[in-house]
Design an enzyme around this catalytic site. Structure first.
Site, mmCIF file in Angstrom:
data_model
loop_
_atom_site.group_PDB
_atom_site.id
_atom_site.type_symbol
_atom_site.label_atom_id
_atom_site.label_comp_id
_atom_site.label_asym_id
_atom_site.label_seq_id
_atom_site.Cartn_x
_atom_site.Cartn_y
_atom_site.Cartn_z
ATOM 1 N N ASP A 89 -45.996 -16.500 -17.760
ATOM 2 C CA ASP A 89 -46.078 -16.152 -19.206
ATOM 3 C C ASP A 89 -46.175 -17.162 -20.109
ATOM 4 O OD1 ASP A 89 -43.869 -17.858 -18.921
ATOM 5 O OD2 ASP A 89 -42.325 -16.483 -19.141
ATOM 6 N N ASP A 263 -42.188 -6.763 -14.477
ATOM 7 C CA ASP A 263 -41.526 -7.661 -13.826
ATOM 8 C C ASP A 263 -40.146 -7.687 -13.951
ATOM 9 O OD1 ASP A 263 -42.245 -8.686 -16.740
ATOM 10 O OD2 ASP A 263 -40.778 -10.323 -15.958
ATOM 11 N N CYS A 301 -35.111 1.057 5.227
ATOM 12 C CA CYS A 301 -35.646 -0.084 5.015
ATOM 13 C C CYS A 301 -35.929 -1.087 5.937
ATOM 14 C CB CYS A 301 -34.516 -0.752 3.998
ATOM 15 S SG CYS A 301 -35.485 -2.650 3.390
ATOM 16 N N CYS A 303 -36.943 -4.331 5.801
ATOM 17 C CA CYS A 303 -36.909 -5.781 5.642
ATOM 18 C C CYS A 303 -36.117 -6.651 6.753
ATOM 19 C CB CYS A 303 -36.035 -6.158 4.211
ATOM 20 S SG CYS A 303 -34.244 -6.028 4.364
ATOM 21 N N CYS A 306 -32.347 -5.884 6.899
ATOM 22 C CA CYS A 306 -31.990 -4.654 7.548
ATOM 23 C C CYS A 306 -32.312 -4.358 9.150
ATOM 24 C CB CYS A 306 -32.684 -3.475 6.834
ATOM 25 S SG CYS A 306 -32.035 -3.085 4.988
ATOM 26 N N HIS A 332 -33.954 -8.217 0.637
ATOM 27 C CA HIS A 332 -33.696 -6.630 0.779
ATOM 28 C C HIS A 332 -34.121 -5.890 -0.489
ATOM 29 C CE1 HIS A 332 -32.246 -2.700 1.503
ATOM 30 N NE2 HIS A 332 -31.624 -2.784 0.215
HETATM 31 ZN ZN LIG Z 1 -33.641 -3.939 3.549
#
Ligand SMILES: [Zn+2]
Length: 372
Positions: A89, A263, A301, A303, A306, A332
């Site tokens: 930015d 964003d 999920c 990730c 998880c 996550h």
């Molecule tokens: Zn997750």
């Protein structure tokens, strides 16, 4: 051309932004690396959860460690160990949102006191172009004046005038080869001022355009309504960036209205409150009902949090203020928003965005009722 639209569905678009550090499929969510880091996360992890482009903050890097230091050490990519695209930015948002630190604004620039040590500082379009060049951003942003919601219209008109004046100067300031420059339209939700700002900034022919001055405290419906008529006024063949929205529902709403990039700090900020964004709603891990819950944060999920840990364990970490808890929730939450954005893109490519959005909003809303 640095941007190509590859599919449209209603006003929603899928595309590719080409930068010096690689391609960014759009719609794209940009995690915010305020001080050269997305809080608690390693860039390798950012990649693993699907980050394609990061946002860096010119204001903070200017003062700590200093853009001269970053430049000496090879630029921001090398300094922070991230070799994919970076958008910086202009620093204007911080200057104008830290209103108590502003000393004077004139047609040439803005004088303010650094939030770090109170030292006097001044940003001009030419200087923020230099700073973003030293940082080595793939996409640089123009210095603009972003006012809070409800600013008097005379003040808003003056902000629009100066934003155009500064955009024209920054458009002609020296730029490193390959760096893209985006212009920013202001004007809040005022139809006449917003239109004027878009016209003036688009006339300067930037690589992309942002809608600034929204998501600054105005009514959500007004924000989406403004986006609906303002986004299509921007050129079809350039990326459109909505500055500062990162909640799941908001992302779907702006994508539907033709926005390509956005964003927000919501994923990491939500993590700091001990909460997880999931398809089953927002889970506050501090809640006692998770004490013996062996399920992952989100069944849907993949990730690292998880894949390997239970809600009960994350809750324990959060309650004990363990850093791993914050890291797992940040990972996550980022994964959730990046995955939501990727699925939105796939839905646009299939011509099924409206159905995807409807189903996603229903799941999120049903979960909210269950969670309350
Ligand atoms: Zn997750």
């Amino acid at each position: 051309m640095s941007y190509e639209v590859t599919a449209t569905d209603g006003e929603a678009r899928a595309g590719v932004l080409r930068t010096a550090h690689g391609d960014v499929p759009t719609p794209a969510f940009m995690p915010v690396g305020t001080k050269g880091t997305v809080k608690t996360l390693d860039p390798v992890e950012l990649r693993e959860v699907g980050t394609t482009i990061l946002l860096g903050n010119t204001y903070h890097l200017r003062f700590r460690p200093g853009d001269d230091v970053v430049a000496e050490l090879g630029g921001l990519h090398r300094f922070m160990g991230w070799d994919a695209p970076i958008l910086t930015d202009s620093g204007g948002f911080q200057v104008f949102s830290l209103r108590d630190t502003i000393v004077a604004v004139d047609d040439d620039g803005v004088t303010f006191r650094s939030v770090y040590d109170g030292a006097a500082a001044r940003f001009t379009p030419e200087l923020v172009a230099e700073i973003q060049a030293r940082l080595g951003a793939d996409v640089a942003m123009c210095l603009d004046i972003c006012l809070p919601a409800g600013a008097p219209s005379a003040e808003l008109a003056e902000a629009v005038r100066r934003t155009s004046l500064w955009a024209a100067r920054q458009r002609h300031a020296p730029r490193p080869p390959g760096q893209l420059l985006f212009g920013i339209a202001q004007g809040a939700a005022d139809p006449e001022l917003r239109r004027r700002s878009i016209e003036e900034v688009v006339a300067l022919d930037f690589d992309g355009y942002a809608l600034g001055g929204l998501s600054v405290g105005e009514d959500r419906d007004e924000m989406f309504e403004t986006t609906a008529w303002a986004a299509p006024l921007l050129p079809d063949d350039r990326p459109r960036y909505f500055m500062g929205i990162g909640d799941p529902e908001g992302v779907l709403e702006v994508v539907e209205r033709g926005i390509d990039m956005f964003d927000g700090v919501l994923p990491t900020r939500t993590a700091r409150t001990g909460s997880a964004l999931t398809w089953a709603g927002r889970l506050n891990l501090r809640n006692a009902r998770f004490a013996r819950d062996e399920r992952p944060l989100d069944d849907d999920c993949s990730c690292p949090a998880c894949a390997r840990f239970s809600r009960a364990y994350v809750r324990h970490l959060v309650n004990q203020q363990e850093l791993l808890g914050l890291r797992l929730l940040s990972l996550h939450n980022l994964r959730f928003l990046l995955e939501l954005t990727a699925r939105a893109r796939q839905a646009i490519e299939r011509g099924a965005f409206a159905a995807f959005k409807h189903e996603a909003l229903e799941r999120l809303a049903a979960a909210r009722v269950e969670a309350s």
